[in-house]
Enzyme design. Sequence first.
Site, PDB file in Angstrom:
ATOM      1  N   HIS A   1       0.826  -1.206   0.000  1.00 41.09           N
ATOM      2  CA  HIS A   1       0.000   0.000   0.000  1.00 41.09           C
ATOM      3  C   HIS A   1       0.863   1.260   0.000  1.00 41.09           C
ATOM      4  O   HIS A   1       1.710   1.438   0.871  1.00 41.09           O
ATOM      5  CB  HIS A   1      -0.898  -0.006   1.242  1.00 41.09           C
ATOM      6  CG  HIS A   1      -1.885   1.117   1.272  1.00 41.09           C
ATOM      7  ND1 HIS A   1      -2.525   1.503   2.415  1.00 41.09           N
ATOM      8  CD2 HIS A   1      -2.337   1.945   0.279  1.00 41.09           C
ATOM      9  CE1 HIS A   1      -3.335   2.516   2.140  1.00 41.09           C
ATOM     10  NE2 HIS A   1      -3.238   2.798   0.860  1.00 41.09           N
TER      11      HIS A   1
ATOM     12  N   ASP B   1       7.427   6.227 -21.371  1.00 41.36           N
ATOM     13  CA  ASP B   1       7.534   6.075 -22.819  1.00 41.36           C
ATOM     14  C   ASP B   1       8.965   5.722 -23.226  1.00 41.36           C
ATOM     15  O   ASP B   1       9.860   5.625 -22.388  1.00 41.36           O
ATOM     16  CB  ASP B   1       7.023   7.346 -23.514  1.00 41.36           C
ATOM     17  CG  ASP B   1       7.850   8.592 -23.187  1.00 41.36           C
ATOM     18  OD1 ASP B   1       9.087   8.481 -22.997  1.00 41.36           O
ATOM     19  OD2 ASP B   1       7.250   9.682 -23.123  1.00 41.36           O
TER      20      ASP B   1
ATOM     21  N   ASP C   1      -4.933   3.618  -5.366  1.00 43.71           N
ATOM     22  CA  ASP C   1      -5.042   3.967  -3.942  1.00 43.71           C
ATOM     23  C   ASP C   1      -6.175   4.952  -3.674  1.00 43.71           C
ATOM     24  O   ASP C   1      -6.086   6.126  -4.059  1.00 43.71           O
ATOM     25  CB  ASP C   1      -3.710   4.533  -3.452  1.00 43.71           C
ATOM     26  CG  ASP C   1      -3.661   4.619  -1.942  1.00 43.71           C
ATOM     27  OD1 ASP C   1      -4.628   4.178  -1.277  1.00 43.71           O
ATOM     28  OD2 ASP C   1      -2.641   5.103  -1.412  1.00 43.71           O
TER      29      ASP C   1
ATOM     30  N   MET D   1       2.969  13.566 -16.570  1.00 39.78           N
ATOM     31  CA  MET D   1       3.946  14.650 -16.732  1.00 39.78           C
ATOM     32  C   MET D   1       3.334  15.769 -17.574  1.00 39.78           C
ATOM     33  O   MET D   1       2.856  15.519 -18.683  1.00 39.78           O
ATOM     34  CB  MET D   1       5.199  14.108 -17.420  1.00 39.78           C
ATOM     35  CG  MET D   1       6.322  15.129 -17.554  1.00 39.78           C
ATOM     36  SD  MET D   1       7.650  14.540 -18.675  1.00 39.78           S
ATOM     37  CE  MET D   1       8.362  13.211 -17.695  1.00 39.78           C
TER      38      MET D   1
ATOM     39  N   TYR E   1      10.475  13.280 -12.570  1.00 41.57           N
ATOM     40  CA  TYR E   1      11.712  12.492 -12.438  1.00 41.57           C
ATOM     41  C   TYR E   1      12.000  12.198 -10.964  1.00 41.57           C
ATOM     42  O   TYR E   1      12.371  11.078 -10.599  1.00 41.57           O
ATOM     43  CB  TYR E   1      12.906  13.257 -13.030  1.00 41.57           C
ATOM     44  CG  TYR E   1      12.944  13.350 -14.535  1.00 41.57           C
ATOM     45  CD1 TYR E   1      12.033  12.678 -15.352  1.00 41.57           C
ATOM     46  CD2 TYR E   1      13.916  14.137 -15.167  1.00 41.57           C
ATOM     47  CE1 TYR E   1      12.084  12.783 -16.736  1.00 41.57           C
ATOM     48  CE2 TYR E   1      13.977  14.233 -16.551  1.00 41.57           C
ATOM     49  CZ  TYR E   1      13.061  13.557 -17.330  1.00 41.57           C
ATOM     50  OH  TYR E   1      13.124  13.663 -18.699  1.00 41.57           O
TER      51      TYR E   1
ATOM     52  N   TYR F   1       5.181  12.266 -23.667  1.00 39.91           N
ATOM     53  CA  TYR F   1       4.349  12.408 -22.451  1.00 39.91           C
ATOM     54  C   TYR F   1       3.495  11.172 -22.157  1.00 39.91           C
ATOM     55  O   TYR F   1       2.512  11.256 -21.430  1.00 39.91           O
ATOM     56  CB  TYR F   1       3.500  13.696 -22.501  1.00 39.91           C
ATOM     57  CG  TYR F   1       4.372  14.918 -22.626  1.00 39.91           C
ATOM     58  CD1 TYR F   1       5.174  15.310 -21.554  1.00 39.91           C
ATOM     59  CD2 TYR F   1       4.445  15.637 -23.823  1.00 39.91           C
ATOM     60  CE1 TYR F   1       6.027  16.404 -21.682  1.00 39.91           C
ATOM     61  CE2 TYR F   1       5.288  16.730 -23.952  1.00 39.91           C
ATOM     62  CZ  TYR F   1       6.076  17.107 -22.880  1.00 39.91           C
ATOM     63  OH  TYR F   1       6.923  18.183 -22.999  1.00 39.91           O
TER      64      TYR F   1
ATOM     65  N   ASN G   1       3.702   8.931 -19.983  1.00 39.60           N
ATOM     66  CA  ASN G   1       4.324   8.562 -18.705  1.00 39.60           C
ATOM     67  C   ASN G   1       3.295   8.709 -17.593  1.00 39.60           C
ATOM     68  O   ASN G   1       2.550   9.689 -17.566  1.00 39.60           O
ATOM     69  CB  ASN G   1       5.495   9.505 -18.385  1.00 39.60           C
ATOM     70  CG  ASN G   1       6.512   9.587 -19.510  1.00 39.60           C
ATOM     71  OD1 ASN G   1       7.125   8.592 -19.863  1.00 39.60           O
ATOM     72  ND2 ASN G   1       6.669  10.772 -20.092  1.00 39.60           N
TER      73      ASN G   1
END
Lengths: 145, 145
Positions: free
Chosen positions: A22, A30, A68, A78, A114, A132, A134
């Site tokens: 958890h 990408d 979650d 991003m 990052y 993008y 990601n």
Amino acid sequence: MLKTIDPLLSPELLFALAAMGHGDRIVLVDANFPGTSVAADTVTGNILRCDADIVSALKAVLTLLPLDTFEPNPAVGMQPVDDPASMPPVVAEMAAVIAAEGFEYSAIGRYDFYDAARESFAVVQTAERRFYGNIILTKGVIPPA
Amino acid sequence: MLKTIDPLLSPELLFALAAMGHGDRIVLVDANFPGTSVAADTVTGNILRCDADIVSALKAVLTLLPLDTFEPNPAVGMQPVDDPASMPPVVAEMAAVIAAEGFEYSAIGRYDFYDAARESFAVVQTAERRFYGNIILTKGVIPPA
């Protein structure tokens, strides 16, 4: 191949998804993302691979991974560098997948992404060519039956 | 914990089940079996663990693992040393689980079982206390949708 399991999920990726608890985070990225260098700082330490576009990879991961409900933003992408509020088609597709799970997609800046990825459990590099593609996913819980 | 996955299946066991291919064998053994020494000769090289009785472990594995329809005997146990044709209760329970999958349980002698286990992909030691709670499973295939 296993019964009920999407074959896009490699043995290594299955291991990581099951080993996460958890609040642990997994990052799908990408083909241009600095996956191997970022993954070196993660719990697994090694990059994982998923030979698919980011949307297929995301859908496969979400067949097993609960997001979650304790978190306001369990699916974070991003922001485009030139226009942070824009939503390129690949991002819109990911956001639709997240919405179908009952959650809202959100996004953070490139360098914040990052940093968050370096603090994650694992990074999965996909074959996605679109920029993008990601997303950071936070693992939720499964209650007793 | 993952959606749809029995939590008796550890990350390590999930990895092994997914990494196996057609014809590879996984061996579930009781608490007295020489699991660590036999596992040293297997593909994984290390014993895996499943903290459950053998019948629960077998049922959990079979939620994901297809048995091999190419094999006459994809589920092979160990014959009792004193009375090879007998079927202790734990074996009868395993045989019923295999029958429910549409296959027939068979058995081989103790040392033939050890030899076969050494040639397998992986050995999973359970918490089963009853003697002869051991079974070798051959992985089958899943056809395209």
